[in-house]
Design a protein around this motif. Structure first.
Motif, PDB file in Angstrom:
ATOM      1  N   ALA A  68       0.817  -1.215   0.000  1.00 59.11           N
ATOM      2  CA  ALA A  68       0.000   0.000   0.000  1.00 59.11           C
ATOM      3  C   ALA A  68       0.848   1.261   0.000  1.00 59.11           C
ATOM      4  O   ALA A  68       0.345   2.333  -0.366  1.00 59.11           O
ATOM      5  N   VAL A  69       2.123   1.163   0.396  1.00 54.18           N
ATOM      6  CA  VAL A  69       2.964   2.357   0.514  1.00 54.18           C
ATOM      7  C   VAL A  69       3.139   3.060  -0.830  1.00 54.18           C
ATOM      8  O   VAL A  69       2.854   4.262  -0.941  1.00 54.18           O
ATOM      9  N   PRO A  70       3.598   2.375  -1.889  1.00 53.98           N
ATOM     10  CA  PRO A  70       3.743   3.111  -3.163  1.00 53.98           C
ATOM     11  C   PRO A  70       2.424   3.591  -3.735  1.00 53.98           C
ATOM     12  O   PRO A  70       2.349   4.688  -4.300  1.00 53.98           O
ATOM     13  N   TRP A  71       1.349   2.777  -3.596  1.00 56.57           N
ATOM     14  CA  TRP A  71       0.046   3.208  -4.099  1.00 56.57           C
ATOM     15  C   TRP A  71      -0.417   4.470  -3.373  1.00 56.57           C
ATOM     16  O   TRP A  71      -0.889   5.423  -4.002  1.00 56.57           O
ATOM     17  N   PHE A  72      -0.311   4.492  -2.027  1.00 54.67           N
ATOM     18  CA  PHE A  72      -0.764   5.650  -1.261  1.00 54.67           C
ATOM     19  C   PHE A  72       0.089   6.872  -1.576  1.00 54.67           C
ATOM     20  O   PHE A  72      -0.428   7.998  -1.687  1.00 54.67           O
ATOM     21  N   TRP A 262      11.935  10.418   0.390  1.00 57.57           N
ATOM     22  CA  TRP A 262      11.073  10.967  -0.658  1.00 57.57           C
ATOM     23  C   TRP A 262      11.658  10.753  -2.056  1.00 57.57           C
ATOM     24  O   TRP A 262      10.930  10.373  -2.986  1.00 57.57           O
ATOM     25  N   PRO A 263      12.985  10.964  -2.262  1.00 56.50           N
ATOM     26  CA  PRO A 263      13.506  10.664  -3.596  1.00 56.50           C
ATOM     27  C   PRO A 263      13.319   9.210  -4.002  1.00 56.50           C
ATOM     28  O   PRO A 263      13.001   8.911  -5.159  1.00 56.50           O
ATOM     29  N   ILE A 264      13.499   8.271  -3.055  1.00 57.41           N
ATOM     30  CA  ILE A 264      13.318   6.858  -3.382  1.00 57.41           C
ATOM     31  C   ILE A 264      11.860   6.576  -3.722  1.00 57.41           C
ATOM     32  O   ILE A 264      11.557   5.795  -4.629  1.00 57.41           O
ATOM     33  N   LEU A 265      10.938   7.222  -2.992  1.00 61.98           N
ATOM     34  CA  LEU A 265       9.523   7.019  -3.285  1.00 61.98           C
ATOM     35  C   LEU A 265       9.170   7.487  -4.693  1.00 61.98           C
ATOM     36  O   LEU A 265       8.306   6.909  -5.354  1.00 61.98           O
ATOM     37  N   PHE A 266       9.856   8.523  -5.179  1.00 64.51           N
ATOM     38  CA  PHE A 266       9.590   8.979  -6.547  1.00 64.51           C
ATOM     39  C   PHE A 266      10.107   7.986  -7.588  1.00 64.51           C
ATOM     40  O   PHE A 266       9.722   8.060  -8.758  1.00 64.51           O
ATOM     41  N   LEU A 267      10.973   7.071  -7.173  1.00 60.24           N
ATOM     42  CA  LEU A 267      11.477   6.053  -8.095  1.00 60.24           C
ATOM     43  C   LEU A 267      10.685   4.759  -8.008  1.00 60.24           C
ATOM     44  O   LEU A 267      11.049   3.773  -8.652  1.00 60.24           O
ATOM     45  N   THR A 268       9.615   4.744  -7.223  1.00 58.28           N
ATOM     46  CA  THR A 268       8.839   3.510  -7.055  1.00 58.28           C
ATOM     47  C   THR A 268       8.229   2.973  -8.352  1.00 58.28           C
ATOM     48  O   THR A 268       8.024   1.764  -8.453  1.00 58.28           O
ATOM     49  N   PRO A 269       7.896   3.809  -9.370  1.00 55.46           N
ATOM     50  CA  PRO A 269       7.392   3.193 -10.617  1.00 55.46           C
ATOM     51  C   PRO A 269       8.367   2.216 -11.254  1.00 55.46           C
ATOM     52  O   PRO A 269       7.953   1.344 -12.020  1.00 55.46           O
ATOM     53  N   PHE A 270       9.662   2.351 -10.957  1.00 59.73           N
ATOM     54  CA  PHE A 270      10.652   1.437 -11.513  1.00 59.73           C
ATOM     55  C   PHE A 270      11.047   0.340 -10.520  1.00 59.73           C
ATOM     56  O   PHE A 270      11.533  -0.710 -10.936  1.00 59.73           O
ATOM     57  N   ALA A 272       8.894  -0.668  -7.643  1.00 60.98           N
ATOM     58  CA  ALA A 272       7.782  -1.375  -7.016  1.00 60.98           C
ATOM     59  C   ALA A 272       7.178  -2.509  -7.842  1.00 60.98           C
ATOM     60  O   ALA A 272       6.778  -3.516  -7.255  1.00 60.98           O
ATOM     61  N   PRO A 273       7.053  -2.403  -9.191  1.00 59.97           N
ATOM     62  CA  PRO A 273       6.335  -3.459  -9.923  1.00 59.97           C
ATOM     63  C   PRO A 273       6.838  -4.881  -9.677  1.00 59.97           C
ATOM     64  O   PRO A 273       6.020  -5.776  -9.427  1.00 59.97           O
ATOM     65  N   PRO A 274       8.150  -5.169  -9.709  1.00 57.45           N
ATOM     66  CA  PRO A 274       8.567  -6.552  -9.419  1.00 57.45           C
ATOM     67  C   PRO A 274       8.208  -6.977  -7.998  1.00 57.45           C
ATOM     68  O   PRO A 274       7.804  -8.124  -7.769  1.00 57.45           O
ATOM     69  N   PHE A 275       8.343  -6.054  -7.042  1.00 55.85           N
ATOM     70  CA  PHE A 275       8.002  -6.390  -5.659  1.00 55.85           C
ATOM     71  C   PHE A 275       6.515  -6.647  -5.504  1.00 55.85           C
ATOM     72  O   PHE A 275       6.105  -7.607  -4.833  1.00 55.85           O
ATOM     73  N   LEU A 276       5.678  -5.818  -6.123  1.00 54.06           N
ATOM     74  CA  LEU A 276       4.233  -6.016  -6.026  1.00 54.06           C
ATOM     75  C   LEU A 276       3.808  -7.313  -6.698  1.00 54.06           C
ATOM     76  O   LEU A 276       2.912  -8.005  -6.204  1.00 54.06           O
ATOM     77  N   ALA A 277       4.445  -7.652  -7.817  1.00 57.08           N
ATOM     78  CA  ALA A 277       4.127  -8.921  -8.488  1.00 57.08           C
ATOM     79  C   ALA A 277       4.495 -10.103  -7.597  1.00 57.08           C
ATOM     80  O   ALA A 277       3.731 -11.072  -7.479  1.00 57.08           O
ATOM     81  N   TRP A 278       5.665 -10.040  -6.956  1.00 55.64           N
ATOM     82  CA  TRP A 278       6.072 -11.118  -6.040  1.00 55.64           C
ATOM     83  C   TRP A 278       5.101 -11.215  -4.876  1.00 55.64           C
ATOM     84  O   TRP A 278       4.726 -12.317  -4.459  1.00 55.64           O
ATOM     85  N   LEU A 279       4.681 -10.071  -4.340  1.00 54.67           N
ATOM     86  CA  LEU A 279       3.763 -10.077  -3.211  1.00 54.67           C
ATOM     87  C   LEU A 279       2.415 -10.674  -3.608  1.00 54.67           C
ATOM     88  O   LEU A 279       1.797 -11.415  -2.831  1.00 54.67           O
ATOM     89  N   ALA A 323       8.692 -11.969 -17.981  1.00 56.07           N
ATOM     90  CA  ALA A 323       7.274 -12.249 -17.767  1.00 56.07           C
ATOM     91  C   ALA A 323       7.064 -13.025 -16.477  1.00 56.07           C
ATOM     92  O   ALA A 323       6.075 -12.816 -15.769  1.00 56.07           O
ATOM     93  N   GLN A 324       8.005 -13.913 -16.132  1.00 59.34           N
ATOM     94  CA  GLN A 324       7.889 -14.658 -14.884  1.00 59.34           C
ATOM     95  C   GLN A 324       8.028 -13.737 -13.686  1.00 59.34           C
ATOM     96  O   GLN A 324       7.292 -13.862 -12.710  1.00 59.34           O
ATOM     97  N   VAL A 325       8.972 -12.799 -13.758  1.00 54.09           N
ATOM     98  CA  VAL A 325       9.187 -11.882 -12.637  1.00 54.09           C
ATOM     99  C   VAL A 325       8.008 -10.946 -12.460  1.00 54.09           C
ATOM    100  O   VAL A 325       7.613 -10.621 -11.331  1.00 54.09           O
ATOM    101  N   MET A 326       7.397 -10.506 -13.562  1.00 55.13           N
ATOM    102  CA  MET A 326       6.314  -9.538 -13.490  1.00 55.13           C
ATOM    103  C   MET A 326       4.940 -10.184 -13.372  1.00 55.13           C
ATOM    104  O   MET A 326       3.940  -9.484 -13.251  1.00 55.13           O
TER     105      MET A 326
END
Length: 351
Positions: A68-72, A262-270, A272-279, A323-326
Motif C-alpha cells: 500500500a505504501v507506493p500506491w498511497f 522521498w527521492p526513493i519514493l519517486f522512483l517507485t514506478p521502476f 515497485a512493480p517486481p516487488f508487487l508482483a512477487w507479493l 514475464a515470470q518476474v512480473m
C-alpha cells in the motif's frame, strides 16, 4: 489471477440465465484419486483443531500493507497536484475530503459499487445461487465464518480463480461455477475465501480505497503508451513532455530533498512493480495454504490439475524470464507444491 485489488478487464455485464453446462472434468467422481489422510479442520460435527478466532489481523495481513505504501504515495502526489491546479486555498479542502473519504468504506453500498463497476462482477442468478448455496454454507461452517459476513459474486472468466477483491466481496469465476463438481467447487471457494481471512478484509479495502487515484493515473499512463504506438508523432510529444516533467520532479527531489525517503519514493514506478508482483504471487500461495489447513488441499490440487488439462497448459512456465518476474500469478506447479507442503499430501496419493 491479478494482484490484490486489481480490477480486471473482463466484461461482467449481467446477461440472461446460464446456458448449457460445459463438459465436466476428464475424470468422474467415481475414479478420483484417493483422499490422503492429513490434518484437517473438521466441520461443525467435530472440534476445530486448527482454528482460533483472531482478534487482531495476522502478521501476514500486516505485511500486505507494504504494497500500500507506493500506491498511497502516488495517490497523495496526484491529489496534491490536483489541489495545486485548483489553488491551495481550495486545494486543501480537496486533500482533506480525499483523506476523510475513507469513512465511505464502512457503508455496505460502497463495496457493492466497487464490485459492480470497478471489478465488473455480477450477482449470481437464482439458478447459480442454488448451485453455490450448499458448497458455500458447508465452507462457512468449516471455516467458522458467520453467515452474511461475505457476499458472493460472479466473475465472467475462464480462469481457475477469480481476481482477489478487497473487503467482504468474494468472487468465483464462471468456469469454476459451471465446470466443477460440488466438492471441487467448495475447495475453489475455500481459496477465494482465504484471501479475506485473518483480518485482511478491512485492511485490503482501506488499501484499495486510497490507491484509487494512483490506479487512475496508471490507467492514464497506459493510455498514453497505447497512443504512442498507434499515433507515434502525437504520442511521442505527449510522452516526451510527461517524461521530462517526471525527470524534473525526481531531480528536484534529489537536489532539494532532505534525506533519501522521498527521492526513493519517486522512483517507485521502476522499483515497485517486481516487488508487487512477487507479493501478489505470495498472497495466492498463502490463500492455498489456508485452504489446505481447512482440509481442502487434496481437492484443490485436483481442481488445478483439472483446469490445466482442460486448457492444455503446462504446469511450468514457458514464458520469458521478465514475464515470470512480473507475473502476479504463480505457476500451477508452484501452487501444487505449496498445497502438498501445507497439507502433507504424499505424492503416491496421485497415482
Amino acid at each position: 489471477m491479478t494482484g490484490p485489488g486489481e480490477p480486471n478487464d473482463q466484461n461482467g455485464a449481467e446477461g440472461p440465465g446460464p446456458g448449457p453446462m460445459p463438459p465436466p472434468y476428464s475424470y468422474t467422481q467415481g475414479n478420483l484419486p484417493p483422499q490422503p489422510q492429513w490434518a484437517q479442520l473438521p466441520g461443525p460435527q467435530g472440534p476445530q483443531s486448527g482454528a482460533r478466532p483472531h482478534t487482531l489481523p495476522e502478521a501476514s495481513a500486516w505485511t500486505a500493507l507494504l504494497s500500500a505504501v507506493p500506491w498511497f504515495f502516488w495517490s497523495l502526489v496526484l491529489v496534491i497536484w490536483i489541489a495545486g491546479a485548483i489553488g491551495f486555498t481550495w486545494g486543501w479542502i480537496v486533500i482533506a475530503v480525499w483523506i476523510l473519504s475513507g469513512a465511505l468504506i464502512f457503508l455496505p453500498s460502497t463495496e457493492e459499487l466497487l464490485a459492480k463497476y470497478l471489478f465488473r462482477l455480477r450477482r449470481p442468478t437464482l439458478v447459480e445461487q442454488q448451485r453455490l448455496g450448499p458448497a458455500w454454507q458447508q465452507l462457512l461452517r468449516r471455516a467458522g465464518v458467520p453467515e452474511g459476513r461475505f457476499s458472493l459474486w460472479i466473475q465472467e472468466s475462464d480462469e481457475v480463480n477469480a481476481t482477489p477483491t478487497p473487503g467482504h466481496t468474494v468472487a468465483v469465476t464462471r468456469w469454476a461455477l459451471y465446470t466443477l463438481p460440488p466438492r471441487h467447487l467448495e475447495a475453489d471457494l475455500a481459496h477465494e475465501l482465504s484471501h479475506h481471512l485473518g483480518g485482511r478484509a478491512w485492511l485490503s479495502l482501506i488499501n484499495f480505497w486510497y490507491s484509487i487515484p494512483a490506479r487512475c493515473g496508471l490507467i492514464a499512463a497506459r493510455a498514453v503508451a497505447r497512443l504512442m504506438r498507434r499515433v507515434p508523432a502525437l504520442g511521442c510529444i505527449i510522452g516526451g513532455f510527461l517524461l521530462l516533467a517526471y525527470a524534473g520532479i525526481v531531480l528536484a527531489a534529489f537536489t532539494f530533498g532532505h534525506g533519501y525517503i522521498w527521492p526513493i519514493l519517486f522512483l517507485t514506478p521502476f522499483i515497485a512493480p517486481p516487488f508487487l508482483a512477487w507479493l501478489n504471487r505470495w498472497q495466492v500461495k498463502e490463500a492455498d495454504r489456508k485452504a489446505a489447513v481447512m482440509g481442502y488441499g487434496a481437492t484443490l490440487v485436483q481442481v488445478l490439475y483439472g483446469w490445466q488439462m482442460q486448457h492444455q497448459q503446462n504446469l511450468g512456465r514457458d514464458t520469458s524470464r521478465r514475464a515470470q518476474v512480473m507475473s502476479s500469478t504463480p505457476a500451477l506447479a508452484e501452487r501444487v507444491r505449496t498445497l502438498e507442503q501445507a497439507g502433507g499430501i504424499p505424492p503416491a496419493a496421485w497415482g
